[in-house]
Design a protein around this motif. Structure first.
Motif, mmCIF file in Angstrom:
data_model
loop_
_atom_site.group_PDB
_atom_site.id
_atom_site.type_symbol
_atom_site.label_atom_id
_atom_site.label_comp_id
_atom_site.label_asym_id
_atom_site.label_seq_id
_atom_site.Cartn_x
_atom_site.Cartn_y
_atom_site.Cartn_z
ATOM 1 N N PHE A 154 -11.610 7.681 2.115
ATOM 2 C CA PHE A 154 -11.575 7.021 3.014
ATOM 3 C C PHE A 154 -11.257 7.192 4.323
ATOM 4 C CE2 PHE A 154 -12.685 4.276 -1.134
ATOM 5 C CZ PHE A 154 -13.995 4.233 -1.190
ATOM 6 N N SER A 155 -10.607 7.713 5.057
ATOM 7 C CA SER A 155 -10.071 8.010 5.710
ATOM 8 C C SER A 155 -9.906 6.609 6.381
ATOM 9 C CB SER A 155 -11.293 8.166 6.931
ATOM 10 O OG SER A 155 -12.099 9.930 6.098
ATOM 11 N N TYR A 156 -8.663 6.194 6.189
ATOM 12 C CA TYR A 156 -8.230 5.424 6.225
ATOM 13 C C TYR A 156 -7.529 3.995 5.328
ATOM 14 C CZ TYR A 156 -9.072 0.325 8.279
ATOM 15 O OH TYR A 156 -7.988 -0.714 9.062
ATOM 16 N N VAL A 157 -6.436 3.921 6.352
ATOM 17 C CA VAL A 157 -5.887 2.610 5.528
ATOM 18 C C VAL A 157 -4.750 1.573 6.543
ATOM 19 C CG1 VAL A 157 -3.375 3.820 5.581
ATOM 20 C CG2 VAL A 157 -3.982 2.379 3.749
ATOM 21 N N ASP A 158 -4.865 0.441 5.707
ATOM 22 C CA ASP A 158 -4.633 -1.201 6.551
ATOM 23 C C ASP A 158 -3.292 -1.468 5.703
ATOM 24 O OD1 ASP A 158 -5.878 -2.841 5.064
ATOM 25 O OD2 ASP A 158 -7.097 -2.804 6.333
ATOM 26 N N PRO A 159 -3.068 -2.236 6.282
ATOM 27 C CA PRO A 159 -1.827 -3.175 5.366
ATOM 28 C C PRO A 159 -2.572 -3.994 4.178
ATOM 29 C CG PRO A 159 -1.545 -3.302 7.736
ATOM 30 C CD PRO A 159 -1.950 -2.332 7.351
ATOM 31 N N ALA A 160 -3.023 -4.679 4.434
ATOM 32 C CA ALA A 160 -3.522 -4.831 3.001
ATOM 33 C C ALA A 160 -4.223 -4.586 2.025
ATOM 34 C CB ALA A 160 -4.827 -6.254 3.567
ATOM 35 N N ILE A 161 -5.179 -3.305 2.655
ATOM 36 C CA ILE A 161 -5.353 -2.357 1.172
ATOM 37 C C ILE A 161 -5.011 -1.635 0.912
ATOM 38 C CG2 ILE A 161 -6.909 0.332 1.632
ATOM 39 C CD1 ILE A 161 -8.349 -0.857 3.658
ATOM 40 N N GLY A 162 -3.496 -1.584 1.689
ATOM 41 C CA GLY A 162 -2.264 -0.217 1.194
ATOM 42 C C GLY A 162 -1.796 -1.107 0.341
ATOM 43 N N PHE A 163 -0.765 -2.146 0.385
ATOM 44 C CA PHE A 163 0.446 -3.174 -0.076
ATOM 45 C C PHE A 163 -0.356 -4.966 -0.195
ATOM 46 C CE2 PHE A 163 2.534 -0.047 3.407
ATOM 47 C CZ PHE A 163 3.904 0.685 2.243
ATOM 48 N N GLY A 164 -1.708 -5.036 -0.253
ATOM 49 C CA GLY A 164 -1.702 -6.070 -0.466
ATOM 50 C C GLY A 164 -1.835 -6.772 -1.230
ATOM 51 N N PRO A 165 -1.638 -7.694 -1.991
ATOM 52 C CA PRO A 165 -1.984 -8.380 -3.043
ATOM 53 C C PRO A 165 -2.760 -8.079 -4.411
ATOM 54 C CG PRO A 165 -0.956 -9.700 -1.327
ATOM 55 C CD PRO A 165 -0.904 -8.788 -0.717
ATOM 56 N N THR A 166 -3.975 -8.086 -3.472
ATOM 57 C CA THR A 166 -5.355 -8.247 -3.823
ATOM 58 C C THR A 166 -5.622 -6.817 -4.882
ATOM 59 O OG1 THR A 166 -6.531 -9.160 -2.817
ATOM 60 C CG2 THR A 166 -7.483 -7.694 -3.358
ATOM 61 N N ASN A 167 -4.852 -5.707 -3.732
ATOM 62 C CA ASN A 167 -4.457 -4.136 -4.698
ATOM 63 C C ASN A 167 -3.767 -4.352 -5.479
ATOM 64 O OD1 ASN A 167 -4.988 -1.788 -4.587
ATOM 65 N ND2 ASN A 167 -3.926 -1.227 -3.231
ATOM 66 N N SER A 168 -2.450 -4.769 -5.678
ATOM 67 C CA SER A 168 -1.601 -5.243 -6.933
ATOM 68 C C SER A 168 -2.521 -5.153 -8.399
ATOM 69 C CB SER A 168 -0.466 -5.611 -6.620
ATOM 70 O OG SER A 168 -0.081 -5.452 -5.848
ATOM 71 N N ILE A 169 -3.954 -6.257 -7.586
ATOM 72 C CA ILE A 169 -4.444 -6.930 -9.064
ATOM 73 C C ILE A 169 -5.757 -6.163 -9.557
ATOM 74 C CG2 ILE A 169 -6.028 -8.468 -9.437
ATOM 75 C CD1 ILE A 169 -4.632 -11.085 -7.213
ATOM 76 N N GLU A 170 -6.390 -5.054 -8.214
ATOM 77 C CA GLU A 170 -7.113 -3.995 -8.709
ATOM 78 C C GLU A 170 -6.519 -3.259 -9.675
ATOM 79 O OE1 GLU A 170 -10.336 -4.159 -7.825
ATOM 80 O OE2 GLU A 170 -10.696 -4.698 -5.986
#
Lengths: 241, 290, 313
Positions: C226-242
């Protein structure tokens, strides 16, 4: 030298003295029965010896090596395995996989561990249920599985915590035969048992715990005659045994 | 930095802590009774906040007055959730209970996202910016009210558990599920009541937060994590602990905001959380760990 | 069944030759990707039974490390990916050491992992050096295979397919190894395992390291794709759930669980995206319902359900 030597072990929980100054010796390939009324401290002593509980005082030596301060898995590696009074199978693993966990104590190769597990299952009569998940076994076979798993670790000393409680007479007889065969292979065994007839017939010596103290020790006949033991068991079906 | 700024910040931290405590009270009640960590707690609060927000925005109902509607609804919702969602996993392994409430949180949060869009909204009421001066200290009025609300709810819960029959049944079911069932306590209904009360607590927190806190579908996410911190700090299942933990977190966050930039103060809170989990999982006020 | 992995790999390899649709290829790429990071979680959560609610920690470390090394030092993400994995392993050993030394289990372990990930998220949001709340844009260099950038998305498809095949093969080997057995024993009953000679601390730490390294490489792939990362995408709780959702639905602690779960959710996500195109989050809402239904009706995932019906795999 004794295979297992317990010296001056004491343990209390809050105000309750579970064990006070216990001395015990288990010789090579000996079967020592540990009896006593409920709450006498038998299982606590097992937990201390196998590293699950730390005593307040005393020492435990296996072949002259201090065990206190070691973790349960280290003690198992040194050659001491136990069963749990309340069976602790790996419920969703098959019987043979349960035993393989024990077999991995002495080997890393999966195929060899499986072979060892199958050998142990044959020795303990569990071969026919090898592929069943552990949680579907009836209690009698679960107790047997507990024994098989410990045996698969290839111990020098085996601690058996009530492996016959709740079994029918035929199952008790089968378990007694298995324990005899284990001893014949050179393993020393410490058994906690409530099935008096079985433990009296099986053991070379008997030690009696009462309120955390060792009140008698000797041959089954000597212990059965000991007035302190009779008094401790008053009201329990000891004399009938 | 003058002393009065620090003092005001300290006082406002205490007030904010009151809100956190109120959120944490429901969480700790549910945990204390059922040993279930409710990940959906924050999502429920978010819905309560939207309820009060829209009642004020569309119906002109003051957020505090909206409690007359939202509290019973919150209780009923909690009761129903317990029966429909939690009861089926009461005997399940702990991680499946966690996943259940996590699934509920995902559903509620994203339903709100669908319904209300992601933009944060703030409710302006006449007293949003009002403050009370206490000597050199300036206190935000809505925060003061939230703090008072937290104290009142804590007291009410305490009295309820101590002196009412239902409260006693609740404590019995918390301590010994099977024993309580044996003496004829309808454990499942009692559990549902506990979940209802827990949800009502967080509904109250929602209404009291609306005058000074933004509303967005994600706000619950932020608050529930803070509430976990509070509950763990205070000791899982302890009311007094939730109150003390809430105040501590509020103060740390408020004072931290004076000295470090942005949301970095949160790091301190998480670090504290981790330290408590490691060294004293029974909480700062809990019984000594074995 | 023993040939199944190779068969699947062959089918996967042939698909882009038969299907030209970028949409299909893109969807499959994401399905493989989620199966890959799910496999990472599966090692620790599924096999060793340590439920982490903070695996975004490792994902984020992977994504940030490869992106930062590329942006700041010009290092190719092919290497950066392994640097990220190494850092994630270190982070895993540290968090694991703390958690396991102090005997954290169950919900407490889940929560402490969440807290570790949150610390990283807040730190990344506040550190301008790593892009702050905006995150990092990976500068595009056109078709540059040496820099993990491609003019054609099918390259990404093949890369993640190979990564997934490798991970699946590795987990299959792990499952029948001593380590795999010991992990299962700890999951089923930790103190019984210790009594049988299993060094629970070391086994859990090893599982953590393997799991962290795998998940981090998924993070690097994501940042490149995606040529991109931000704090929520990287470390966010939603990502942990995904990350944990797919192995749970498919069957935690099974080789095929993550892939199966990813196909189920992926197909579903795409289906609903068509229905309610403009609403973000609808797929998560549905995932929530699926998760709840799975916990009640499929407590051991789809694989558990299949096994009860006698399917072996």
């Amino acid at each position: 030298m004794a295979a297992l030597e317990v010296r001056g072990v004491s343990k209390h929980f809050g105000g309750l003295r579970a064990l006070s100054g216990i001395d015990l010796r288990l010789g090579d390939a000996e079967i020592l029965g540990l009896i006593g009324p409920n709450g006498a401290g038998k299982t606590t002593l097992f937990s201390v010896i196998s590293g699950f509980l730390r005593p307040d005082a005393g020492s435990v030596h296996l072949d002259g090596r201090e065990l206190l301060g070691l973790r349960p898995h280290q003690i198992c590696r040194l050659g001491l395995a136990r069963t749990f009074q309340i069976v602790q199978p790996f419920p969703h693993l098959s019987v043979v996989d349960n035993v393989m966990i024990g077999a991995f104590n002495r080997r890393s190769d999966g195929r060899r561990a499986r072979q060892q597990a199958l050998d142990v299952l044959a020795r303990t009569g569990l071969g026919p249920v090898a592929d069943r998940p552990a949680h579907v076994l009836p209690i009698g076979l679960r107790k047997r599985l507990e024994l098989a798993r410990a045996l698969a670790t290839e111990p020098r000393i085996l601690l058996l915590d009530e492996v016959m409680a709740g079994l029918n007479p035929a199952e008790v007889e089968a378990t007694v035969a298995i324990i005899r065969a284990i001893r014949a292979s050179g393993i020393a065994i410490l058994v906690i048992e409530h099935v008096m007839a079985a433990v009296m017939g099986l053991s070379d010596r008997i030690a009696v715990l009462h309120h955390g103290e060792l009140i008698a020790e000797g041959s089954p006949a000597e212990v059965a005659r000991d007035p302190k033991v009779v008094a401790a068991y008053l009201g329990e079906p000891f004399l009938a045994a | 930095m003058s002393a009065s700024v620090v003092l005001s910040s300290l006082a406002n931290g205490v007030m904010l802590g009151g809100l956190y405590a109120l959120v944490a009270l429901g969480l700790t009640l549910i945990f204390g009774v059922m040993k279930i960590i409710n990940f959906a707690h924050g999502a429920l609060m978010m819905w309560a906040m939207y309820a009060s927000f829209w009642l004020a925005k569309l119906g002109g109902v003051d957020p505090y007055l909206s409690l007359a509607v939202t509290l019973p609804v919150g209780f009923a919702a909690g009761y129903a959730i317990q029966r429909a969602v939690i009861t089926p996993v009461l005997e399940a392994p702990e991680h499946n209970q966690l996943l259940m409430t996590l699934g509920l949180a995902l559903f509620l949060e994203n339903l709100a996202l669908l319904a209300f869009k992601a933009d944060p909204r703030t409710l302006l009421v006449s007293y949003s910016q009002a403050s009370v001066s206490l000597g050199p200290i300036l206190l935000s009025l809505p925060r003061l009210l939230a703090f008072a609300g937290a104290l009142a709810v804590t007291l009410l819960l305490f009295l309820f558990l101590k002196f009412t029959d239902l409260g006693k049944a609740l404590r019995a079911a918390a301590e010994e599920r099977d024993g309580a069932a044996l003496v004829g306590i309808p454990v499942r209904r009692v559990y549902a009541v506990a979940f209802g009360i827990g949800t009502a607590c967080v509904t109250a927190a929602g209404a009291m937060a609306v005058p000074f806190f933004y509303v967005s579908p994600e706000v619950g996410n932020t608050l529930v994590i803070t509430a976990f911190v509070v509950v763990v700090l205070g000791g899982m299942g302890s009311f007094a602990g939730a109150l003390a933990g809430g105040l501590l977190v509020g103060v740390v966050e408020s004072l931290g905001g004076l000295f470090v930039h942005g949301s970095l103060a949160q790091i301190g809170i998480f670090a504290l959380f981790i330290l408590v989990l490691l060294f004293k999982p029974s909480g700062l006020l809990g019984a000594p760990s074995a | 069944m023993r040939r199944l992995p190779l068969l699947l790999l062959a089918v996967g390899a042939v698909i882009p030759l038969l299907v030209r649709s970028e949409y299909v290829i893109g969807t499959l790429t994401l399905i493989y990707f989620f199966a890959f990071v799910g496999q990472g979680w599966n090692i620790l959560g599924g096999y060793a039974g340590q439920f982490s609610f903070g695996h975004a920690l490792f994902f984020g470390i992977g994504a940030y490390t490869s992106s930062l090394l590329f942006v700041k030092a010009g290092l190719t993400p092919w290497v950066g990916m392994w640097c990220g994995a190494a850092l994630a392993v270190l982070a895993g050993l540290l968090t694991g050491h703390l958690s396991f030394r102090f005997g954290l289990r169950g919900a407490y372990f889940a929560l402490i992992m969440l807290a570790f990930a949150e610390i990283f998220r807040v730190a990344a949001t506040n550190l301008d050096w790593v892009g702050g709340s905006f995150g990092i844009l990976v500068p595009l260099r056109g078709h540059a295979p040496a820099l993990f950038q491609f003019g054609d998305k099918r390259y990404f498809y093949y890369i993640i397919l190979l990564m997934l095949a490798g991970a699946t093969y590795g987990v299959r080997r792990l499952e029948s190894s001593k380590l795999g057995y010991q992990m299962a024993a700890i999951r089923e009953n930790e103190s019984a395992a210790e009594g049988l000679g299993v060094n629970a601390y070391r086994v859990k730490l090893t599982a953590m390291a393997l799991s962290a390294g795998l998940t981090a490489r998924g993070g690097s792939f994501y940042a490149q794709y995606f040529s991109y990362v931000d704090p929520a995408i990287g470390f966010g709780p939603t990502n942990s759930i995904e990350i944990l959702l797919r192995p749970i639905i498919g069957g935690a602690g099974t080789v095929w669980g993550p892939l199966l779960g990813s196909f189920l959710l992926g197909g579903l996500g795409e289906g609903t995206r068509g229905l309610v195109k403009s609403y973000a989050g609808v797929h998560l809402m549905i995932y929530g319902v699926i998760l709840m239904a799975a916990v009640v009706f499929l407590p051991h995932g789809v694989m558990g359900w299949l096994r009860r019906r006698g399917v072996r795999g």
